[in-house]
Enzyme design. Sequence first.
Site, PDB file in Angstrom:
ATOM      1  N   GLU A 286       0.782  -1.231   0.000  1.00 36.23           N
ATOM      2  CA  GLU A 286       0.000   0.000   0.000  1.00 36.23           C
ATOM      3  C   GLU A 286       0.818   1.287   0.000  1.00 36.23           C
ATOM      4  OE1 GLU A 286       0.199  -2.207   2.635  1.00 36.23           O
ATOM      5  OE2 GLU A 286       0.279  -1.160   4.556  1.00 36.23           O
ATOM      6  N   GLU A 320      -5.633  -2.666  -0.556  1.00 36.10           N
ATOM      7  CA  GLU A 320      -4.528  -1.696  -0.584  1.00 36.10           C
ATOM      8  C   GLU A 320      -5.081  -0.275  -0.624  1.00 36.10           C
ATOM      9  OE1 GLU A 320      -1.920  -3.132   0.236  1.00 36.10           O
ATOM     10  OE2 GLU A 320      -2.521  -5.159  -0.356  1.00 36.10           O
TER      11      GLU A 320
END
Length: 887
Positions: A286, A320
């Site tokens: 992420e 994410e």
Amino acid sequence: MDIATTPTNPDTNPELADAAPSPHQPPVILRKDYRPFGWLVPEVKLDFDLALTRTRVRSQLTVQRNARADHADTIRLNGDSLTPLSVAVDGEAVDWRMDGPDLIVPLRGDSHLIAIETEIDPSANTQLMGLYASNGMLCTQCEAEGFRRITFFPDRPDVLSVYAVRMTGDKAAFPILLCNGNRVAAGDNADGTHWAEWHDPWPKPCYLFALVAGDLVANSKPFTTRSGRVVECNVWVRKEDLGRTDHALESLHRAMAWDEQVFGREYDLDLYNIVAVSDFNMGAMENKGLNVFNTKYVLADPDTATDADFDAVEGVIAHEYFHNWSGNRVTCRDWFQLSLKEGLTVLRDQLFSQDMRGHAVKRIEDVRILRAAQFPEDAGPLAHPIRPDSYREINNFYTATVYNKGAEVIRMMRSMAGAERFRAGTDLYFERHDGQAATCEDFVKAIEDGAGLDLAQFRLWYSQAGTPRVAVAQHVHDDALVLTLRQTVPPTPDQPDKAPMPIPLRIAVHSRGAAKLGAEQLVVLSQAEQTFILPLAGPDPVVSINRGFTAPVVIERELKRADLVFLAAHDDDPFARFEALQELAVGHLVGIASGTLTAEERAAGEAAIIAAFRASIADSALDDAMRGELLMLPSETYLFEVMAAGERRGDPGAIHSARKGLKAAIGIALAGELDALYARTSAVALDDPAGRGARKVKTTALALIAAADPVLAARLAARQYDAADNMTDRQGALMVLSGLDCPERPERLAAFYERYKDNALVVDKWFTLQALSLHPDVIRHVRELAGHPDFTLKNPNRVRALYMAFAGNPKGFHAASGEGYRMVADVILALDPINPQTAARFVPSLGRWRRLEPGRAALTKGELERIMAAGNLSRDTFEQVSRSLEG
Ligand code: ZN
């Protein structure tokens, strides 16, 4: 303290000297030792001269004394396999020194500018942590402790900085230069290189840093946020993959809209980049404004990806994206708090996928994952609380416990508060801790304050490991049902005694006699034993408990077969119907495997399951997606868990033959129904809205037919393969074929390889199908596949495709000869020097030795000891193997 648990100092006790940790043992990090870092690093400037084999990194750190920390006259900058080329403080050379891998720099004043130069070789980076090369491009992975492989830095999540990055690289090799945040300037140099400058306005820990340089193209589509910000969304891939990116991009848009609607969270930059790379240790990462993804969770089209692959892409893209708030805007104080971001983000992606695809089926899938991956962890030597107390290597704690049980724990808070009050709790959490590095305790407190819950006792879910067991007893008294619930939390390594925890359970009391359904209510079992009085709906009460799986526990009860059949057919909670069928099958199969059933019980159990399957096939109120779930027998891993509960040992061989026998019995008894079901679902077109469910049922039916009539199944599967216009049908057919010893098998496997040999993700499927197969020669097949020219230990997807699949193949892996175990141990040893993070992930499969029947226990333990004896292990593998042998 008991004498046996009192630590003895080996230096003063000669008898224990041999057992003393060797100087090469990686140290244990304790949660209670957390101290704030001595310095703040408000600004970081990085300048990269990029090349595949020689990348120069110049970093400038603005550091200020941290008033909240103890005074220090040095700063420790973590490194991993780095040597400094130069170190200066405020423009002057200084007297730095190395302490192991770390750089220690003396600092006298309250604020300084530290300048450091390092050089790294991305092409030699096989660990895939830090800056590495993949398919000619350069990319980074910094979580958890990869940034220290790029430059010296306080590599801990509670040091937050604003990053300004300049990157320079060959324009032909790396036409695209990406980093976090916004691109502020770019230009060409006369020597064929070009450069770009990026600025990320949001302070972040270094684990969220990312850069990518490569020959990439984007699929782009802007998203307008609810306050009117236009966000440029790009999915970057190699040119040949561009046609398979629409689903990822659309999923991103759906996630962005959903997070606004459901959690009130809006995106905070003008740019959102996703890059797909084919060499990646996990699913995706992420990094702020620049997510890096395993190609497996980006690329999808009907010809190359199954329906399940499409769902996985959507789920990981959303996961994410959701981290932008639960992870990035509010990050973790230290790695013990990992579940703060991962548990919450998994819950958020699960809720999202439920809304996208239907609640019941998604919930069943998530519970199946929990039972297959997390329950075994909780019952074995590697058990740990969702907030661990110690680790040697943090990479070993990216587990189903931290992720999936972590999500379940937060889901329980949501069930107790209700969705609306829970939302008030998360709103308060994000408001209170925005821009901070927070703890799990901060989260619980915010939910407590915002949702108005008392979570004092509930906090035990964060500190106690082990899956609670809830024993159910019931009797009727004065027109009411008296339900007595008793909880026990089993002992786990380092936690022999447990306190009772609050366990929220949705319950309904139905009446089999009156064929009437009772109303649902939520009870919270918070004591060791507690009695609840519930209204009756009529005679023959049947309790439907833990509906929707409100708590991650094991329910223990002996329910009459007729009661389970009733629930499976009539419960108004679809999840409870699924559960009743599972309970019916689990009781039957574990009974057979442990040899405790009489012949009559066996016949009656089989008849009941067959009747329930027949009813599920016939029930026209069910959609096929749900029918597909009901027709799936419990996995052998889960059956093993049940069989090996408490002091008992599990026997994978006995489980396998019991399950195989039941599949064949169902296939024979329901031959006509299954044929008709197969024919009906085969006629549904690819783009029919009912097509997904139909495809699922089709292959499930085919697998049951195969257990009863392999010749017929081989013919049907070959025909399904040849006629398939999508990967779901093609892979389903090949899955069935690969388990059969028939001429169609090698032909279709060869055709599949020939058709897809240039597509790495599909070649992965080809490896997996064979490694997972029920074929009697599966071990030989896997050994041959390891010698296939397309096999390599350097690519984690390929390693997982062959060996993770094999380790999850109960028949092959648990072969009584021990060959399967030896093969996995050999992989661990061969992979450890190349990619320790991925190598260590194979250890848990061998670590269940204490719960296996004696023959297999000795074999698995022997393999663990052989790995240990090899010496020179990575921190990752050392920790997992040593814990597996101790626990
Ligand atoms: Zn995550």
